[in-house]
Write an enzyme that holds these catalytic residues in place. Sequence first.
Site, PDB file in Angstrom:
ATOM      1  N   HIS A  14       0.873  -1.189   0.000  1.00  0.00           N
ATOM      2  CA  HIS A  14       0.000   0.000   0.000  1.00  0.00           C
ATOM      3  C   HIS A  14       0.902   1.228   0.000  1.00  0.00           C
ATOM      4  O   HIS A  14       1.455   1.600   1.041  1.00  0.00           O
ATOM      5  CB  HIS A  14      -0.898   0.023   1.235  1.00  0.00           C
ATOM      6  CG  HIS A  14      -1.856   1.172   1.252  1.00  0.00           C
ATOM      7  ND1 HIS A  14      -3.216   1.015   1.319  1.00  0.00           N
ATOM      8  CD2 HIS A  14      -1.663   2.520   1.203  1.00  0.00           C
ATOM      9  CE1 HIS A  14      -3.812   2.194   1.320  1.00  0.00           C
ATOM     10  NE2 HIS A  14      -2.865   3.131   1.243  1.00  0.00           N
ATOM     11  N   HIS A  16       1.621   5.352  -1.659  1.00  0.00           N
ATOM     12  CA  HIS A  16       1.263   6.545  -2.418  1.00  0.00           C
ATOM     13  C   HIS A  16       2.535   7.152  -3.004  1.00  0.00           C
ATOM     14  O   HIS A  16       3.469   7.474  -2.257  1.00  0.00           O
ATOM     15  CB  HIS A  16       0.570   7.572  -1.523  1.00  0.00           C
ATOM     16  CG  HIS A  16      -0.735   7.111  -0.967  1.00  0.00           C
ATOM     17  ND1 HIS A  16      -1.933   7.329  -1.613  1.00  0.00           N
ATOM     18  CD2 HIS A  16      -1.026   6.433   0.167  1.00  0.00           C
ATOM     19  CE1 HIS A  16      -2.912   6.797  -0.890  1.00  0.00           C
ATOM     20  NE2 HIS A  16      -2.389   6.251   0.190  1.00  0.00           N
ATOM     21  N   LEU A  17       2.549   7.300  -4.311  1.00  0.00           N
ATOM     22  CA  LEU A  17       3.695   7.913  -4.985  1.00  0.00           C
ATOM     23  C   LEU A  17       3.378   9.296  -5.537  1.00  0.00           C
ATOM     24  O   LEU A  17       4.273  10.005  -5.976  1.00  0.00           O
ATOM     25  CB  LEU A  17       4.191   7.015  -6.120  1.00  0.00           C
ATOM     26  CG  LEU A  17       4.894   5.731  -5.678  1.00  0.00           C
ATOM     27  CD1 LEU A  17       5.196   4.840  -6.882  1.00  0.00           C
ATOM     28  CD2 LEU A  17       6.166   6.038  -4.903  1.00  0.00           C
ATOM     29  N   ARG A  18       2.099   9.666  -5.536  1.00  0.00           N
ATOM     30  CA  ARG A  18       1.673  10.966  -6.059  1.00  0.00           C
ATOM     31  C   ARG A  18       2.043  11.101  -7.543  1.00  0.00           C
ATOM     32  O   ARG A  18       2.141  10.117  -8.259  1.00  0.00           O
ATOM     33  CB  ARG A  18       2.241  12.118  -5.223  1.00  0.00           C
ATOM     34  CG  ARG A  18       2.013  12.008  -3.726  1.00  0.00           C
ATOM     35  CD  ARG A  18       0.574  11.822  -3.341  1.00  0.00           C
ATOM     36  NE  ARG A  18       0.416  11.911  -1.883  1.00  0.00           N
ATOM     37  CZ  ARG A  18      -0.622  11.399  -1.238  1.00  0.00           C
ATOM     38  NH1 ARG A  18      -1.580  10.778  -1.902  1.00  0.00           N
ATOM     39  NH2 ARG A  18      -0.708  11.522   0.086  1.00  0.00           N
ATOM     40  N   ASN A  42      -5.378   7.238  -6.141  1.00  0.00           N
ATOM     41  CA  ASN A  42      -6.146   8.447  -5.806  1.00  0.00           C
ATOM     42  C   ASN A  42      -5.404   9.721  -6.201  1.00  0.00           C
ATOM     43  O   ASN A  42      -5.098  10.584  -5.377  1.00  0.00           O
ATOM     44  CB  ASN A  42      -6.536   8.475  -4.329  1.00  0.00           C
ATOM     45  CG  ASN A  42      -5.347   8.428  -3.381  1.00  0.00           C
ATOM     46  OD1 ASN A  42      -4.314   7.864  -3.706  1.00  0.00           O
ATOM     47  ND2 ASN A  42      -5.510   9.015  -2.204  1.00  0.00           N
ATOM     48  N   LYS A 100      -9.169  -0.585  -5.943  1.00  0.00           N
ATOM     49  CA  LYS A 100      -9.233   0.085  -4.642  1.00  0.00           C
ATOM     50  C   LYS A 100     -10.614   0.670  -4.390  1.00  0.00           C
ATOM     51  O   LYS A 100     -11.140   1.433  -5.207  1.00  0.00           O
ATOM     52  CB  LYS A 100      -8.186   1.208  -4.580  1.00  0.00           C
ATOM     53  CG  LYS A 100      -8.165   1.996  -3.272  1.00  0.00           C
ATOM     54  CD  LYS A 100      -7.844   1.089  -2.077  1.00  0.00           C
ATOM     55  CE  LYS A 100      -7.925   1.855  -0.759  1.00  0.00           C
ATOM     56  NZ  LYS A 100      -6.723   2.621  -0.483  1.00  0.00           N
ATOM     57  N   HIS A 137     -10.316   0.720   1.782  1.00  0.00           N
ATOM     58  CA  HIS A 137     -10.143   1.720   2.840  1.00  0.00           C
ATOM     59  C   HIS A 137     -11.354   1.570   3.757  1.00  0.00           C
ATOM     60  O   HIS A 137     -12.462   1.988   3.426  1.00  0.00           O
ATOM     61  CB  HIS A 137     -10.067   3.131   2.264  1.00  0.00           C
ATOM     62  CG  HIS A 137      -9.841   4.182   3.313  1.00  0.00           C
ATOM     63  ND1 HIS A 137      -8.664   4.888   3.414  1.00  0.00           N
ATOM     64  CD2 HIS A 137     -10.632   4.632   4.326  1.00  0.00           C
ATOM     65  CE1 HIS A 137      -8.733   5.722   4.433  1.00  0.00           C
ATOM     66  NE2 HIS A 137      -9.924   5.585   5.010  1.00  0.00           N
ATOM     67  N   HIS A 175      -4.405  -0.865   5.925  1.00  0.00           N
ATOM     68  CA  HIS A 175      -3.974  -0.038   7.059  1.00  0.00           C
ATOM     69  C   HIS A 175      -4.903  -0.167   8.263  1.00  0.00           C
ATOM     70  O   HIS A 175      -5.465   0.810   8.749  1.00  0.00           O
ATOM     71  CB  HIS A 175      -3.796   1.425   6.660  1.00  0.00           C
ATOM     72  CG  HIS A 175      -4.867   2.009   5.789  1.00  0.00           C
ATOM     73  ND1 HIS A 175      -6.214   1.915   6.058  1.00  0.00           N
ATOM     74  CD2 HIS A 175      -4.775   2.721   4.635  1.00  0.00           C
ATOM     75  CE1 HIS A 175      -6.897   2.533   5.114  1.00  0.00           C
ATOM     76  NE2 HIS A 175      -6.051   3.028   4.250  1.00  0.00           N
ATOM     77  N   LEU A 220      -5.043   9.103   8.039  1.00  0.00           N
ATOM     78  CA  LEU A 220      -6.342   8.434   7.995  1.00  0.00           C
ATOM     79  C   LEU A 220      -6.152   7.012   7.462  1.00  0.00           C
ATOM     80  O   LEU A 220      -5.528   6.857   6.411  1.00  0.00           O
ATOM     81  CB  LEU A 220      -7.336   9.201   7.105  1.00  0.00           C
ATOM     82  CG  LEU A 220      -7.845  10.521   7.684  1.00  0.00           C
ATOM     83  CD1 LEU A 220      -8.663  11.279   6.642  1.00  0.00           C
ATOM     84  CD2 LEU A 220      -8.679  10.272   8.946  1.00  0.00           C
ATOM     85  N   ASP A 248       1.424   2.569   3.582  1.00  0.00           N
ATOM     86  CA  ASP A 248       0.587   3.761   3.413  1.00  0.00           C
ATOM     87  C   ASP A 248       1.452   5.010   3.491  1.00  0.00           C
ATOM     88  O   ASP A 248       1.012   6.060   3.973  1.00  0.00           O
ATOM     89  CB  ASP A 248      -0.534   3.810   4.445  1.00  0.00           C
ATOM     90  CG  ASP A 248      -1.633   4.821   4.086  1.00  0.00           C
ATOM     91  OD1 ASP A 248      -1.677   5.260   2.913  1.00  0.00           O
ATOM     92  OD2 ASP A 248      -2.428   5.173   4.969  1.00  0.00           O
ATOM     93  N   HIS A 252       2.943  14.467   1.648  1.00  0.00           N
ATOM     94  CA  HIS A 252       2.351  15.781   1.380  1.00  0.00           C
ATOM     95  C   HIS A 252       3.416  16.818   1.677  1.00  0.00           C
ATOM     96  O   HIS A 252       4.108  16.717   2.699  1.00  0.00           O
ATOM     97  CB  HIS A 252       1.133  16.053   2.270  1.00  0.00           C
ATOM     98  CG  HIS A 252      -0.044  15.172   2.012  1.00  0.00           C
ATOM     99  ND1 HIS A 252      -0.854  15.326   0.906  1.00  0.00           N
ATOM    100  CD2 HIS A 252      -0.555  14.132   2.710  1.00  0.00           C
ATOM    101  CE1 HIS A 252      -1.824  14.423   0.949  1.00  0.00           C
ATOM    102  NE2 HIS A 252      -1.656  13.685   2.034  1.00  0.00           N
ATOM    103  N   ALA A 264      -4.074  14.615   5.459  1.00  0.00           N
ATOM    104  CA  ALA A 264      -3.785  13.392   6.208  1.00  0.00           C
ATOM    105  C   ALA A 264      -2.751  12.573   5.447  1.00  0.00           C
ATOM    106  O   ALA A 264      -2.892  12.340   4.253  1.00  0.00           O
ATOM    107  CB  ALA A 264      -5.059  12.583   6.398  1.00  0.00           C
TER     108      ALA A 264
END
Length: 346
Positions: A14, A16-18, A42, A100, A137, A175, A220, A248, A252, A264
């Site tokens: 899980h 996030h690479l943006r 996302n 997802k 989620h 998560h 979150l 996760d 940011h 978050a």
Amino acid sequence: MVDRLVIRRPDDWHLHLRDGAVLAAVAPESARHFARAIVMPNLVPPVLTGADARAYRARIEAALPPASGFTPLMTLYLTEQTDPADVVQAHRDGTVTAVKLYPAGATTNSASGVRDIRKVQPVLDAMAEAGLPLCVHGEVTDPEVDIFDREAVFIETVLDPLRARTPGLRVIMEHITTEDAVAYLRQGDETLAATVTTHHLMIDRNHILAGGIRPQYYCLPVAKRARHRDALVELVTRGHPRAFLGTDSAPHVDPLKLQPCGCAGIFSAPVTMACLAQVFDEAGALDRLEAFTSLNGPAFYGLPPSEETLTLVKDGPHPAPERLETGDGPVTVFDPGREILWRVQE
């Protein structure tokens, strides 16, 4: 006393690479220690179709260091307009590894998520037949439900009925943060798994609120009471075969975190393996770290474990890096709030 540990190169189930400048900066941090990662969809706009996933994968691969050996495993963002045929085709041609489910409004960039779970039942039925896993989620977004109870309520009112309606669907509770989720996983069959983050094994809600608000610990699902953290530590250090690492790691830039309505997410990729070695060492369970990080996830997803290795050395303490600079601004790295004696041998 063990001061050196060699394990198979871990995977992150899980991540996030943006996109854009942040992607360019953070992708090498996960490629440094991990063989593969399930990449979250996302973005804005989200990764909705097989074509979107292929385009995003190409951007990720362009951001990786030469010969990194890192494989991004792509996912699709489930909406009430998702085409079951496109999902199945993207799975069959090897584009996507999972889909997802975000309840609308549950977390960052989830406005396009699902509001009425029954409207996506045709997609879920097609996924069950095709053997395509659903990453969940697991929080309700009803404003009447306290934020610390949203995971437990989701399991009871959404997840359990969903699994009853869709036998055979492989589901990953992502998560997880509560004793309730731990208990539900233990009661489940071989179609149910869970990921656990680095930070939820190390912090509780006091880290966010006691002695002043610390927005860098805000994520979150939000961190819960210490007893919930302890239940997660027990779950993974005792070696549950369907619990595995999903960091996760969610970068940011600081200007978006440090504001009255901050984002978050906790960026843990650079320090995850050192932190996990510390957690498992403190629990007397270093012999089970490899299963959690490198074996259980591939087994559930039907993939072979990595043939490469990663070496951890205990010769600290080692301070965590404070931040990572990106073209959009600095991203603060997770501070575990305790002394870390381990490091990855580069």
